[in-house]
Design a protein around this motif. Structure first.
Motif, PDB file in Angstrom:
ATOM      1  N   ILE A  67       0.834  -1.206   0.000  1.00 49.19           N
ATOM      2  CA  ILE A  67       0.000   0.000   0.000  1.00 49.19           C
ATOM      3  C   ILE A  67       0.863   1.247   0.000  1.00 49.19           C
ATOM      4  O   ILE A  67       0.626   2.174  -0.783  1.00 49.19           O
ATOM      5  CB  ILE A  67      -0.966  -0.001   1.204  1.00 49.19           C
ATOM      6  N   CYS A  68       1.859   1.293   0.884  1.00 54.20           N
ATOM      7  CA  CYS A  68       2.755   2.463   0.936  1.00 54.20           C
ATOM      8  C   CYS A  68       3.422   2.686  -0.413  1.00 54.20           C
ATOM      9  O   CYS A  68       3.474   3.817  -0.914  1.00 54.20           O
ATOM     10  CB  CYS A  68       3.824   2.286   2.011  1.00 54.20           C
ATOM     11  N   LYS A  69       3.911   1.615  -0.990  1.00 56.08           N
ATOM     12  CA  LYS A  69       4.606   1.713  -2.265  1.00 56.08           C
ATOM     13  C   LYS A  69       3.665   2.158  -3.378  1.00 56.08           C
ATOM     14  O   LYS A  69       3.992   3.040  -4.168  1.00 56.08           O
ATOM     15  CB  LYS A  69       5.250   0.371  -2.613  1.00 56.08           C
ATOM     16  N   ALA A  91       5.846   7.325   7.431  1.00 60.70           N
ATOM     17  CA  ALA A  91       5.329   8.395   8.288  1.00 60.70           C
ATOM     18  C   ALA A  91       4.045   8.984   7.706  1.00 60.70           C
ATOM     19  O   ALA A  91       3.089   9.252   8.439  1.00 60.70           O
ATOM     20  CB  ALA A  91       6.382   9.477   8.475  1.00 60.70           C
ATOM     21  N   GLU A  92       4.022   9.178   6.387  1.00 57.53           N
ATOM     22  CA  GLU A  92       2.821   9.725   5.746  1.00 57.53           C
ATOM     23  C   GLU A  92       1.648   8.750   5.871  1.00 57.53           C
ATOM     24  O   GLU A  92       0.528   9.149   6.193  1.00 57.53           O
ATOM     25  CB  GLU A  92       3.085  10.008   4.266  1.00 57.53           C
ATOM     26  N   TYR A  93       1.928   7.493   5.618  1.00 59.56           N
ATOM     27  CA  TYR A  93       0.874   6.485   5.725  1.00 59.56           C
ATOM     28  C   TYR A  93       0.413   6.359   7.171  1.00 59.56           C
ATOM     29  O   TYR A  93      -0.783   6.265   7.443  1.00 59.56           O
ATOM     30  CB  TYR A  93       1.366   5.153   5.177  1.00 59.56           C
ATOM     31  N   GLY A  94       1.357   6.370   8.095  1.00 62.49           N
ATOM     32  CA  GLY A  94       1.006   6.302   9.512  1.00 62.49           C
ATOM     33  C   GLY A  94       0.117   7.451   9.936  1.00 62.49           C
ATOM     34  O   GLY A  94      -0.843   7.260  10.696  1.00 62.49           O
ATOM     35  N   GLY A 121       4.961   6.827  12.294  1.00 62.28           N
ATOM     36  CA  GLY A 121       5.687   6.130  11.244  1.00 62.28           C
ATOM     37  C   GLY A 121       6.422   4.906  11.739  1.00 62.28           C
ATOM     38  O   GLY A 121       6.497   3.893  11.046  1.00 62.28           O
ATOM     39  N   ASN A 122       6.964   4.991  12.957  1.00 64.93           N
ATOM     40  CA  ASN A 122       7.695   3.829  13.469  1.00 64.93           C
ATOM     41  C   ASN A 122       6.764   2.656  13.764  1.00 64.93           C
ATOM     42  O   ASN A 122       7.182   1.504  13.738  1.00 64.93           O
ATOM     43  CB  ASN A 122       8.561   4.186  14.681  1.00 64.93           C
ATOM     44  N   SER A 123       5.492   2.931  13.999  1.00 62.56           N
ATOM     45  CA  SER A 123       4.526   1.840  14.160  1.00 62.56           C
ATOM     46  C   SER A 123       4.352   1.104  12.840  1.00 62.56           C
ATOM     47  O   SER A 123       4.291  -0.129  12.815  1.00 62.56           O
ATOM     48  CB  SER A 123       3.172   2.371  14.627  1.00 62.56           C
ATOM     49  N   ILE A 124       4.295   1.858  11.741  1.00 59.44           N
ATOM     50  CA  ILE A 124       4.184   1.239  10.420  1.00 59.44           C
ATOM     51  C   ILE A 124       5.415   0.384  10.163  1.00 59.44           C
ATOM     52  O   ILE A 124       5.312  -0.740   9.661  1.00 59.44           O
ATOM     53  CB  ILE A 124       4.004   2.299   9.316  1.00 59.44           C
ATOM     54  N   THR A 125       6.584   0.897  10.520  1.00 60.37           N
ATOM     55  CA  THR A 125       7.820   0.123  10.373  1.00 60.37           C
ATOM     56  C   THR A 125       7.717  -1.190  11.139  1.00 60.37           C
ATOM     57  O   THR A 125       8.073  -2.251  10.618  1.00 60.37           O
ATOM     58  CB  THR A 125       9.029   0.931  10.898  1.00 60.37           C
ATOM     59  N   ASN A 126       7.230  -1.130  12.362  1.00 60.33           N
ATOM     60  CA  ASN A 126       7.087  -2.337  13.181  1.00 60.33           C
ATOM     61  C   ASN A 126       6.049  -3.300  12.611  1.00 60.33           C
ATOM     62  O   ASN A 126       6.227  -4.514  12.685  1.00 60.33           O
ATOM     63  CB  ASN A 126       6.725  -1.966  14.616  1.00 60.33           C
ATOM     64  N   TYR A 127       4.972  -2.779  12.032  1.00 60.47           N
ATOM     65  CA  TYR A 127       3.977  -3.645  11.402  1.00 60.47           C
ATOM     66  C   TYR A 127       4.592  -4.352  10.199  1.00 60.47           C
ATOM     67  O   TYR A 127       4.390  -5.542  10.001  1.00 60.47           O
ATOM     68  CB  TYR A 127       2.755  -2.856  10.926  1.00 60.47           C
TER      69      TYR A 127
END
Length: 52
Positions: free
Chosen positions: A11-13, A20-23, A30-36
């Protein structure tokens, strides 16, 4: 079936968004998205609902 972590990456891609934008759109940092994406954390039901 695509795993949730892979789907978040896709989705991000596809939307040309940073994590960060998607988060920000999802109401998480953004770091939550990284962890997901890395599988270190599982998104809450509310975040999964937002993704869908």
């Amino acid at each position: 079936m695509v795993a949730l972590d892979e789907r978040i990456k896709e989705i991000c891609k596809s939307k040309n968004m940073t994590q960060a934008e998607y988060g920000a759109k999802m109401g998480v940092k953004g770091n939550s998205i990284t962890n997901y994406e890395s599988g270190m954390r599982t998104p809450s039901d509310a975040v999964i609902f937002s993704i869908s």
